[in-house]
Scaffold this active site. Structure first.
Site, PDB file in Angstrom:
ATOM      1  N   CYS A   6       0.831  -1.205   0.000  1.00 21.52           N
ATOM      2  CA  CYS A   6       0.000   0.000   0.000  1.00 21.52           C
ATOM      3  C   CYS A   6       0.870   1.261   0.000  1.00 21.52           C
ATOM      4  O   CYS A   6       1.406   1.639  -1.035  1.00 21.52           O
ATOM      5  CB  CYS A   6      -0.985  -0.031   1.162  1.00 21.52           C
ATOM      6  SG  CYS A   6      -2.328   1.181   0.974  1.00 21.52           S
ATOM      7  N   HIS A  43      -3.440  -5.185   0.352  1.00 24.47           N
ATOM      8  CA  HIS A  43      -2.904  -5.613   1.649  1.00 24.47           C
ATOM      9  C   HIS A  43      -2.932  -7.144   1.739  1.00 24.47           C
ATOM     10  O   HIS A  43      -3.916  -7.724   2.192  1.00 24.47           O
ATOM     11  CB  HIS A  43      -3.719  -5.009   2.793  1.00 24.47           C
ATOM     12  CG  HIS A  43      -3.454  -3.568   3.038  1.00 24.47           C
ATOM     13  ND1 HIS A  43      -2.611  -3.120   4.022  1.00 24.47           N
ATOM     14  CD2 HIS A  43      -3.922  -2.464   2.394  1.00 24.47           C
ATOM     15  CE1 HIS A  43      -2.572  -1.794   4.001  1.00 24.47           C
ATOM     16  NE2 HIS A  43      -3.350  -1.378   3.023  1.00 24.47           N
ATOM     17  N   GLU A  97      -1.525  -8.952   3.831  1.00 24.94           N
ATOM     18  CA  GLU A  97      -1.534  -9.407   5.232  1.00 24.94           C
ATOM     19  C   GLU A  97      -2.943  -9.613   5.764  1.00 24.94           C
ATOM     20  O   GLU A  97      -3.121 -10.244   6.824  1.00 24.94           O
ATOM     21  CB  GLU A  97      -0.771  -8.422   6.129  1.00 24.94           C
ATOM     22  CG  GLU A  97      -1.458  -7.108   6.422  1.00 24.94           C
ATOM     23  CD  GLU A  97      -1.208  -6.029   5.383  1.00 24.94           C
ATOM     24  OE1 GLU A  97      -1.324  -4.846   5.721  1.00 24.94           O
ATOM     25  OE2 GLU A  97      -0.917  -6.372   4.214  1.00 24.94           O
TER      26      GLU A  97
END
Length: 255
Positions: A115, A223, A225
């Site tokens: 990001c 993202h 994660e």
């Protein structure tokens, strides 16, 4: 064991914060170390040290770096003035991360930018950003919806012959989460486009260095994660994290 340096997010002093409201805190989201969790991986939060020589010695010990999401990059970094006060960015964090990215690039250490991280990479190589996609590209998709947060998704297409195509395949229909109001306006020098949002053409992935099929620096606008998302058919983070860790292991040097 390989050491993955994670530049910190900053939480600045604020009188309304009941706990340590007069202190600057550095932190990482807990999802970041979980993204690379493995018995031979040690995530290391990189402090913002005033002593540059001490910081350099710490960075030397790292085998790779992950740049997290967070506050905007100050427009002055890419030769612009803020279009609005709330788009002024975080110049302090920019300077801190700039030194770390500079170390990684000059020492050919693997980098994964997430990001804000992809935006930092782009600006480092001389690129520019849209300060706000909805303002600068009103015809574009909605790329940020705070109530939905990581629940907002859209499709991405991967560049033929690139590393993301190698990891995920070339077929259309891949989906990623979307939590950004800024994006790449002008691509930095020497960077390769790895992914785009097909409905508006915004760049979603870039790479630099190494061979085309194995770049050292990789940035993604989504993202990874936050994988897996409930009730969302987004791509798995595992191919991406496995690739990044394989690079870090290949650059490991015995003491």
């Amino acid at each position: 064991m390989i050491k993955i340096g994670i530049p910190a997010r900053f939480l600045y002093p604020h009188p309304s914060r009941p706990l340590l409201g007069d202190k600057t805190m550095i932190y990482m989201g807990r999802e970041i170390p979980r993204l690379i969790a493995h018995p031979d991986v040690l995530p290391v939060l990189i402090p913002d040290l005033d002593d540059k020589e001490l910081l350099a010695s710490l960075l030397h010990e790292m085998n790779g770096f992950i740049f997290q999401g967070g506050n905007d990059i100050a427009p002055e970094r890419y030769g612009e003035s803020p279009l609005r006060k709330d788009w002024e960015g975080d110049a302090e964090r920019d300077s801190y991360e700039w030194d770390i990215l500079d170390h990684a690039v000059k020492n050919e250490k693997p980098v994964l930018g997430i990001c804000r991280g992809i935006q930092l990479i782009n600006v480092y190589f001389g690129g520019k950003l849209f300060q706000d996609i909805s303002h600068c590209r009103p015809e574009a998709l909605t790329h940020n919806d705070y109530p939905l947060y990581e629940g907002l998704t859209h499709e991405v297409n991967f560049a033929k012959g690139g590393i993301l195509e190698k990891l995920y395949g070339l077929e259309s229909g891949h989906k990623v989460n979307s939590i950004h109001h800024q994006g790449i306006k002008e691509l930095g020098k020497g960077l390769r486009v790895e992914a785009v949002s097909p409905k508006d053409g915004l760049i979603e992935g870039i790479s630099w260095g190494g061979k085309k099929e194995a770049p050292l620096v990789l940035g993604v606008q989504w993202h990874p994660e936050f994988d897996p998302l409930p009730n969302a058919e987004t791509i798995s983070s595992k191919p991406l994290s496995d690739y990044f860790l394989s690079l870090c292991r290949s650059h490991w040097e015995s003491p």
